[in-house]
Scaffold this active site. Structure first.
Site, PDB file in Angstrom:
ATOM      1  N   SER A 127       0.785  -1.241   0.000  1.00  0.00           N
ATOM      2  CA  SER A 127       0.000   0.000   0.000  1.00  0.00           C
ATOM      3  C   SER A 127       0.812   1.284   0.000  1.00  0.00           C
ATOM      4  O   SER A 127       0.226   2.373  -0.077  1.00  0.00           O
ATOM      5  CB  SER A 127      -0.968   0.002   1.189  1.00  0.00           C
ATOM      6  OG  SER A 127      -2.081  -0.820   0.917  1.00  0.00           O
ATOM      7  N   LYS A 130       0.041   3.771  -2.740  1.00  0.00           N
ATOM      8  CA  LYS A 130      -0.986   4.813  -2.665  1.00  0.00           C
ATOM      9  C   LYS A 130      -0.384   6.209  -2.597  1.00  0.00           C
ATOM     10  O   LYS A 130      -1.032   7.189  -2.989  1.00  0.00           O
ATOM     11  CB  LYS A 130      -1.893   4.560  -1.462  1.00  0.00           C
ATOM     12  CG  LYS A 130      -2.740   3.294  -1.577  1.00  0.00           C
ATOM     13  CD  LYS A 130      -3.636   3.113  -0.367  1.00  0.00           C
ATOM     14  CE  LYS A 130      -4.565   1.909  -0.514  1.00  0.00           C
ATOM     15  NZ  LYS A 130      -3.862   0.618  -0.439  1.00  0.00           N
ATOM     16  N   SER A 320      -5.708   3.635   4.334  1.00  0.00           N
ATOM     17  CA  SER A 320      -5.169   2.712   3.339  1.00  0.00           C
ATOM     18  C   SER A 320      -6.323   2.097   2.546  1.00  0.00           C
ATOM     19  O   SER A 320      -6.453   0.884   2.411  1.00  0.00           O
ATOM     20  CB  SER A 320      -4.316   1.619   3.981  1.00  0.00           C
ATOM     21  OG  SER A 320      -3.471   1.027   3.007  1.00  0.00           O
TER      22      SER A 320
END
Length: 489
Positions: A127, A130, A320
């Site tokens: 993640s 991102k 997230s």
């Protein structure tokens, strides 16, 4: 040899904004209350559970001439490569993190790399992807961009048109929630008023998901990601991010692993909810809603728009949130004239990063990092954070949205497998977490013991066993805390 890269000097403004944001997060309502009621009901501890009434000192005093002041850091106070190697080597044992751990630490003011190990090697980012998606989307779309869901009048009925709003909700949230999403309830009420004004109380209802194309699951995504609540199929029309249970919690064995599964048909679930809301507002819907494409130029009956992208991106990073990440990556692709597919979205992120000067290794297949086929080098994550922190103000949401150690999002106590950054580092580390079954990553910013602002990336792409993931994350927590505490000279 690493090439010299241009740097901008706006760290003082960043530090001020970061601290203001930190205290806002610390003193605000728990993140569990900021999430949709369906998500908040999971009792996932993702933030401090009460306001911080008497916050203590969160940053060490910064003397004139150090990194926190306008005059820049004394080079003699910056961590040395030897000091960083010793600290990171002791906190990241291979038995816990696995081989090929990637590391890079840089001085945020100058961009000078202070230490690197496997820094240019592609690794599974999870993640932390991102951050790249947020920076690229904010750069192209701007912080004030909004995504609109609309209802169009067509021959014989109306069409609910998905605009790719990932925060669209069925009903309103408590007034204290932030950011406030657009709702189907408000859209249905406006639609009913418009129809009644035209003398229509019986309609046929269609729905349009044509804004996105291609598969709704990315390369490398397993079906289990839906049943475990990590994501829903990505379409341009979905409400409550496809979550199925309004308030329930499913528990798995004695570990009480909480998750809410999501629907495999988010558009169908959304249009059904909209039809029910129309009925409540006095509009009879004939038959079952059918998928269609609204003709170009069809008259607009009603619309609702998302919060601004800056707030949506902050929510994505703090939680997230995979659904938000994939949607804003698609919106980026559309704005850049690329296909609104996973491949087009990934290409859009990488293309925009190159335009921003990020020419270090990156290879993406999605916008959220859920796919194990994604690859980002530690030096790339550091460079992306440098661009966000020293670049134009339109990118600042990519920094202010980062979780704060001990206070918010996935860096709060119990917020994720990362949550052990405490002591002197509590409130000092601001970073994006990432984890898959055998991957643990962390990338962000930290003030060290002498007041130098550092940007770092720590990537463990080959954790020996899924059962060691929490252990590996704990080691990375210790390394991040070490950056805050040691001085490393």
């Amino acid at each position: 040899m690493r090439r010299t890269r241009p740097r901008r000097t706006r760290i003082t403004a960043l530090a001020t904004l970061a601290m203001l944001n930190l205290f806002t997060l610390a003193a605000g309502v728990a993140v569990a209350r900021m999430l949709p009621p369906r998500l908040a009901a999971l009792r996932i501890p993702v933030a401090a559970v009460r306001p911080v009434l008497r916050p203590g000192t969160v940053l060490p005093p910064v003397a004139a001439g150090t990194a926190g002041s306008g005059s820049g850091a004394d080079p003699g106070l910056l961590p040395t490569a030897a000091g960083l190697a010793a600290m990171l080597g002791s906190t990241l044992p291979a038995g816990e993190t696995g081989p090929q751990v990637g590391l890079e630490v840089a001085d945020a003011r100058t961009g000078k790399v202070l230490y690197a190990e496997n820094g240019s090697t592609l690794a599974t980012p999870a993640s932390t992807t991102k951050v790249a998606t947020a920076v690229a989307a904010l750069a192209v779309l701007g912080p004030d961009a909004r995504f609109t869901t609309s209802v169009r009048k067509v021959s014989g009925g109306i069409v609910l048109v998905g605009g790719g709003d990932p925060t669209l909700a069925v009903n309103g949230y408590p007034s204290s929630d932030y950011p406030q999403p657009a709702t189907l309830a408000a859209l249905a009420a406006s639609t009913a008023r418009a129809l009644k004004a035209q003398g229509d109380t019986h309609v046929q209802l269609g729905y349009d998901t044509s804004r996105y194309t291609g598969p709704d699951m990315a390369p490398g995504w397993a079906d289990a990601l839906i049943t475990t609540g990590n994501v829903t199929p990505i379409v341009s029309l979905e409400a409550d991010q496809g979550r199925l249970t309004p308030a329930g919690v499913l528990e798995d064995s004695d570990d009480a692993v909480n998750f809410t599964p999501r629907t495999t048909d988010p558009a169908g679930l959304t249009v059904t909810a909209f039809a029910n809301l129309l009925q409540q507002d006095g509009i009879t819907v004939s038959g079952s809603p059918a998928e269609t494409t609204a003709p170009s130029g069809a008259p607009l009956l009603a619309s609702v728009s998302s919060p601004p992208l800056s707030q949506v991106a902050e929510q994505m990073l703090r939680e997230s949130n995979n659904v938000i990440a994939e949607n804003i990556a698609r919106q980026l692709a559309i704005a850049m004239g690329l296909p609104a597919t996973f491949g087009g979205a990934a290409d859009a992120v990488m293309t925009e990063l190159r335009r921003l000067g990020v020419t270090t290794p990156i290879s993406l297949v999605d916008g959220s990092g859920l796919s194990p086929q994604d690859g980002i080098a530690p030096e790339t994550l550091v460079r992306v954070l440098e661009v966000a922190s020293a670049g134009p103000s339109r990118l600042r949401g990519a920094i202010t949205g980062l979780p704060v150690a001990g206070f918010s999002g996935t860096l709060s106590a119990g917020g994720s497998v990362f949550g052990g950054i405490d002591g002197a580092a509590r409130g000092v580390v601001r970073a994006k977490t990432g984890n898959l079954d055998t991957v643990a990553t962390l990338a962000g910013l930290v003030y060290d013991h002498s007041g130098a602002l550092l940007i770092f990336a720590i990537m463990a792409p080959q954790v020996p066993d899924a059962g060691l993931l929490t252990t590996a994350a704990g080691a990375i927590d210790s390394a991040a805390a070490g950056l805050a505490a040691c001085g490393c000279r």
